[in-house]
Enzyme design. Structure first.
Site, PDB file in Angstrom:
ATOM      1  N   HIS A 197       0.899  -1.184   0.065  1.00 58.59           N
ATOM      2  CA  HIS A 197      -0.123  -0.221   0.007  1.00 58.59           C
ATOM      3  C   HIS A 197       0.731   1.268  -0.155  1.00 58.59           C
ATOM      4  O   HIS A 197       1.927   1.271   0.487  1.00 58.59           O
ATOM      5  CB  HIS A 197      -1.033   0.027   1.298  1.00 58.59           C
ATOM      6  CG  HIS A 197      -2.159   0.822   1.038  1.00 58.59           C
ATOM      7  ND1 HIS A 197      -2.153   2.287   1.377  1.00 58.59           N
ATOM      8  CD2 HIS A 197      -3.281   0.684   0.769  1.00 58.59           C
ATOM      9  CE1 HIS A 197      -3.298   2.886   0.964  1.00 58.59           C
ATOM     10  NE2 HIS A 197      -3.944   1.837   0.686  1.00 58.59           N
TER      11      HIS A 197
ATOM     12  N   ASP B 263      -7.961  -5.066  -0.161  1.00 66.89           N
ATOM     13  CA  ASP B 263      -8.601  -6.039  -1.382  1.00 66.89           C
ATOM     14  C   ASP B 263      -7.977  -7.516  -1.063  1.00 66.89           C
ATOM     15  O   ASP B 263      -8.907  -8.196  -1.628  1.00 66.89           O
ATOM     16  CB  ASP B 263      -8.067  -5.633  -2.742  1.00 66.89           C
ATOM     17  CG  ASP B 263      -8.534  -4.275  -2.982  1.00 66.89           C
ATOM     18  OD1 ASP B 263      -7.579  -3.389  -2.926  1.00 66.89           O
ATOM     19  OD2 ASP B 263      -9.798  -3.993  -3.130  1.00 66.89           O
TER      20      ASP B 263
HETATM   21  C1  SDX Z   1      -6.233   0.272  -3.173  1.00 68.94           C
HETATM   22  O1  SDX Z   1      -4.431   4.514  -1.960  1.00 68.94           O
HETATM   23  C2  SDX Z   1      -5.322   4.025  -1.567  1.00 68.94           C
HETATM   24  O2  SDX Z   1      -5.603   4.400  -0.465  1.00 68.94           O
HETATM   25  C3  SDX Z   1      -5.717   2.954  -2.447  1.00 68.94           C
HETATM   26  C4  SDX Z   1      -7.031   2.042  -1.634  1.00 68.94           C
HETATM   27  C5  SDX Z   1      -7.978   2.811  -1.365  1.00 68.94           C
HETATM   28  O3  SDX Z   1      -8.953   2.541  -0.326  1.00 68.94           O
HETATM   29  O4  SDX Z   1      -8.583   3.803  -2.004  1.00 68.94           O
HETATM   30  O5  SDX Z   1      -6.247   1.526  -0.159  1.00 68.94           O
HETATM   31  C6  SDX Z   1      -7.041   0.795  -2.402  1.00 68.94           C
HETATM   32  O6  SDX Z   1      -5.950   0.462  -4.068  1.00 68.94           O
HETATM   33  C7  SDX Z   1      -5.314  -0.637  -2.138  1.00 68.94           C
HETATM   34  C8  SDX Z   1      -4.259  -1.442  -3.219  1.00 68.94           C
HETATM   35  C9  SDX Z   1      -4.536  -2.364  -4.107  1.00 68.94           C
HETATM   36  N1  SDX Z   1      -3.599  -2.957  -5.173  1.00 68.94           N
HETATM   37  C10 SDX Z   1      -2.966  -4.005  -4.839  1.00 68.94           C
HETATM   38  O7  SDX Z   1      -2.995  -4.629  -4.169  1.00 68.94           O
HETATM   39  C11 SDX Z   1      -1.811  -4.204  -6.112  1.00 68.94           C
HETATM   40  C12 SDX Z   1      -0.476  -4.845  -5.806  1.00 68.94           C
HETATM   41  N2  SDX Z   1       0.037  -3.840  -4.846  1.00 68.94           N
HETATM   42  C13 SDX Z   1       0.995  -2.994  -5.529  1.00 68.94           C
HETATM   43  O8  SDX Z   1       1.062  -2.941  -6.770  1.00 68.94           O
HETATM   44  C14 SDX Z   1       1.546  -1.790  -4.549  1.00 68.94           C
HETATM   45  O9  SDX Z   1       1.912  -2.304  -3.497  1.00 68.94           O
HETATM   46  C15 SDX Z   1       0.733  -0.662  -4.605  1.00 68.94           C
HETATM   47  C16 SDX Z   1       0.285   0.064  -6.013  1.00 68.94           C
HETATM   48  C17 SDX Z   1      -0.367  -0.837  -3.733  1.00 68.94           C
HETATM   49  C18 SDX Z   1       1.654   0.542  -4.072  1.00 68.94           C
HETATM   50  O10 SDX Z   1       2.471   0.843  -4.649  1.00 68.94           O
HETATM   51  P1  SDX Z   1       3.499   1.834  -4.457  1.00 68.94           P
HETATM   52  O11 SDX Z   1       3.426   2.517  -3.246  1.00 68.94           O
HETATM   53  O12 SDX Z   1       4.042   2.596  -5.780  1.00 68.94           O
HETATM   54  O13 SDX Z   1       4.984   0.972  -3.963  1.00 68.94           O
HETATM   55  P2  SDX Z   1       5.944   0.419  -5.109  1.00 68.94           P
HETATM   56  O14 SDX Z   1       5.332  -0.014  -6.395  1.00 68.94           O
HETATM   57  O15 SDX Z   1       6.941   1.734  -5.555  1.00 68.94           O
HETATM   58  O16 SDX Z   1       6.628  -0.781  -4.294  1.00 68.94           O
HETATM   59  C19 SDX Z   1       7.875  -0.426  -3.502  1.00 68.94           C
HETATM   60  C20 SDX Z   1       8.665  -1.915  -3.607  1.00 68.94           C
HETATM   61  C21 SDX Z   1       8.963  -2.278  -4.946  1.00 68.94           C
HETATM   62  O17 SDX Z   1      10.095  -3.066  -4.380  1.00 68.94           O
HETATM   63  P3  SDX Z   1      11.423  -2.170  -4.953  1.00 68.94           P
HETATM   64  O18 SDX Z   1      11.641  -1.675  -6.378  1.00 68.94           O
HETATM   65  O19 SDX Z   1      11.738  -1.435  -3.948  1.00 68.94           O
HETATM   66  O20 SDX Z   1      12.544  -3.407  -4.825  1.00 68.94           O
HETATM   67  O21 SDX Z   1       7.852  -2.891  -3.050  1.00 68.94           O
HETATM   68  C22 SDX Z   1       7.665  -4.136  -4.013  1.00 68.94           C
HETATM   69  C23 SDX Z   1       7.748  -3.185  -5.271  1.00 68.94           C
HETATM   70  O22 SDX Z   1       8.385  -4.050  -6.366  1.00 68.94           O
HETATM   71  N3  SDX Z   1       6.145  -4.369  -3.969  1.00 68.94           N
HETATM   72  C24 SDX Z   1       5.561  -5.471  -4.340  1.00 68.94           C
HETATM   73  C25 SDX Z   1       4.257  -5.296  -4.173  1.00 68.94           C
HETATM   74  N4  SDX Z   1       3.852  -4.110  -3.876  1.00 68.94           N
HETATM   75  C26 SDX Z   1       5.107  -3.474  -3.805  1.00 68.94           C
HETATM   76  N5  SDX Z   1       6.343  -6.591  -4.656  1.00 68.94           N
HETATM   77  C27 SDX Z   1       5.489  -7.526  -4.873  1.00 68.94           C
HETATM   78  N6  SDX Z   1       4.103  -7.560  -4.838  1.00 68.94           N
HETATM   79  C28 SDX Z   1       3.478  -6.520  -4.313  1.00 68.94           C
HETATM   80  N7  SDX Z   1       2.369  -6.573  -4.229  1.00 68.94           N
END
Ligand code: SDX
Length: 428
Positions: free
Chosen positions: A307, A364
């Protein structure tokens, strides 16, 4: 906390005001920085940039706190109802009995939709994604209520639009769902409450008695409460942004629906179930998928994990995880995908990759398991998120317009070609 931050650029010091929120959050106000220094800030994805000041929802990602208008989500999920939470978010206070009864009555008056909407729904192919249908239908409301396009409408008239949206969106969802199932539409029943009526429109058959399961009604009501607002997330920021151009509330909500649709945002609940079902069909080896999620060369992500704000447990996920157990138990549903979800969570939360990046289950991760058990088709999950988030979007749009915020127009840093002369085609 000092009143100013000092920024030194090329030997010149700029004083930038520091502002502090009611929960102690601190921001450097850069609104005058460019005028004074010709310099802007850059923060791709707005990971560290505040877009507004808001009184609606407070999140503390480190502590896993979520409050709507100051009320903890745990108390609202336990003691309130979705329609009461909608009133709280939009109007800023818990309603008195008479205020709630009036609000409830105003919403019921607006459950029905123009019969011509059926022609729009009939125009979609049967495999159309429900979010694409819903965003189109939300925009179509501008055609049925053209007076909503007036940016200078009185707040009384905006309130009518608010009642129409909260009343009609569930009806539009149920109508398109029934069309896709090939069953006749179930008209709203004004003797019922909001969530029971929605479930009856979704799953009932006209002229047959639809037996409501209180466990399902309660589960759906809580799911909507937990999704009702979440400060400046992607779709809410979209609604505020579109509304800042003085586009109508219907158009702004339609934009929010499209932003929510993405699998990284509200589409994640659909992606979680598809992921869990894939893991189940692939033999249920969760460790294999944990390794895939960690592999930078593998596009697979653990959907429902991570998140932007929560670097601790998403409080909504905690509530939903507990409820998933209770609901499936009460419904006598044996859910292999719930078992897989729990195993994934257990393995991930012990794995350094997830621990170091503070990746926890988000809202989710468990919501889809409950909706799956209720019998809601996976493709409809983001639509359920939409119904839940609608009051939050409306509240945020209303706050932006009441505060007369300027049209959103970020700056950029240009990195393209420098000036060059045009070369006519024959000389290229
Ligand atoms: C919602 O914003 C809100 O409030 C949203 C929400 C709402 O109520 O409106 O809460 C609803 O959208 C919840 C999120 C639902 N999405 C998912 O579950 C999709 C999977 N999660 C991700 O794609 C990710 O965690 C996000 C999009 C939710 C957040 O992404 P960020 O903050 O941009 O973080 P990032 O992508 O830069 O990740 C940081 C690190 C990375 O690794 P490094 O480059 O540091 O090595 O964490 C890793 C990412 O690769 N990472 C994951 C991961 N999420 C982040 N690796 C594997 N699986 C994951 N799910």
């Amino acid at each position: 906390m000092s009143k100013y931050a000092e920024l030194i650029i090329d030997g010149k010091t700029y004083q930038l005001p520091i502002i502090e929120g009611s929960e102690g959050e601190v921001a450097v106000d850069i609104s005058k920085l460019r005028a004074e220094s010709k310099v802007i800030t850059l923060d791709i994805g707005y990971k560290n940039t505040g877009s507004t000041k808001s009184e609606i929802t407070f999140l503390d990602g480190e502590k896993g706190i979520l409050r709507y208008r100051g009320y903890p989500i745990e108390q609202l999920a336990e003691q309130s109802t979705f329609l009461e939470v909608a009133y709280l978010l939009i109007y800023g206070a818990l309603p008195s009995k008479s205020e709630f009864d009036q609000f409830n009555s105003d919403i019921k008056k607006n459950w029905l939709i123009h019969e011509d909407v059926k022609k729009i729904i009939d125009g979609f192919p049967s495999n159309a994604h429900p979010m694409g249908i819903l965003s189109s239908l939300a925009t179509s409301l501008t055609a049925f209520f053209p007076e909503s396009l007036d940016p200078n409408r009185s707040w009384d008239k905006v309130n009518l639009t608010i009642h129409r949206l909260i009343g009609k969106i569930p009806t539009l969802v149920a109508m398109s769902f029934n069309k896709q199932r090939g069953v006749p539409f179930n008209y709203p029943n004004n003797s019922m409450d909001y969530v029971p009526n929605f479930l009856k429109m979704m799953f009932g058959i006209p002229s047959e008695e639809y037996e409501l399961d209180p466990v399902i009604v309660n589960a759906m009501d809580k799911i909507f409460i937990l999704h009702a607002d979440h400060e400046q997330n992607c779709s809410t920021s979209t609604v505020r942004f579109v509304g800042s151009s003085q586009a109508s509330l219907y158009a702004s909500i339609a934009a929010g629906i499209n932003a929510l649709w993405g699998p990284l945002h509200g589409g994640a609940n659909q992606a979680v179930i598809e992921m869990l079902e894939n893991i189940e069909n692939d033999g249920g080896d969760v460790s294999k998928y944990i390794e895939k999620a960690k592999d930078k060369n593998d596009p697979f992500r653990l959907m429902g994990f991570g998140h932007r704000v929560y670097k601790n447990f998403d409080p909504r996920a905690k509530i939903l995880k507990k409820r998933a157990d209770q609901i499936l138990d009460k419904m006598g549903v044996d859910s292999p995908i719930l078992d897989i979800a729990k195993k994934l969570e257990e393995v991930a939360l012990k794995d350094d990759y997830f621990v170091e990046r503070k990746l926890y289950p988000n809202v989710d991760f468990y919501s889809g398991i409950i909706m799956n058990a209720i019998g809601i088709p996976t493709q409809m999950f983001p639509v359920m998120f939409t119904i839940g988030r609608l009051p939050g979007w409306i509240a945020q749009w209303k706050e932006m317009r009441e505060n007369k915020e300027p049209i959103g127009r970020p700056r950029q840093i240009y990195t393209g070609a420098n000036e060059r002369d045009y070369i006519p085609l024959e000389k290229r």
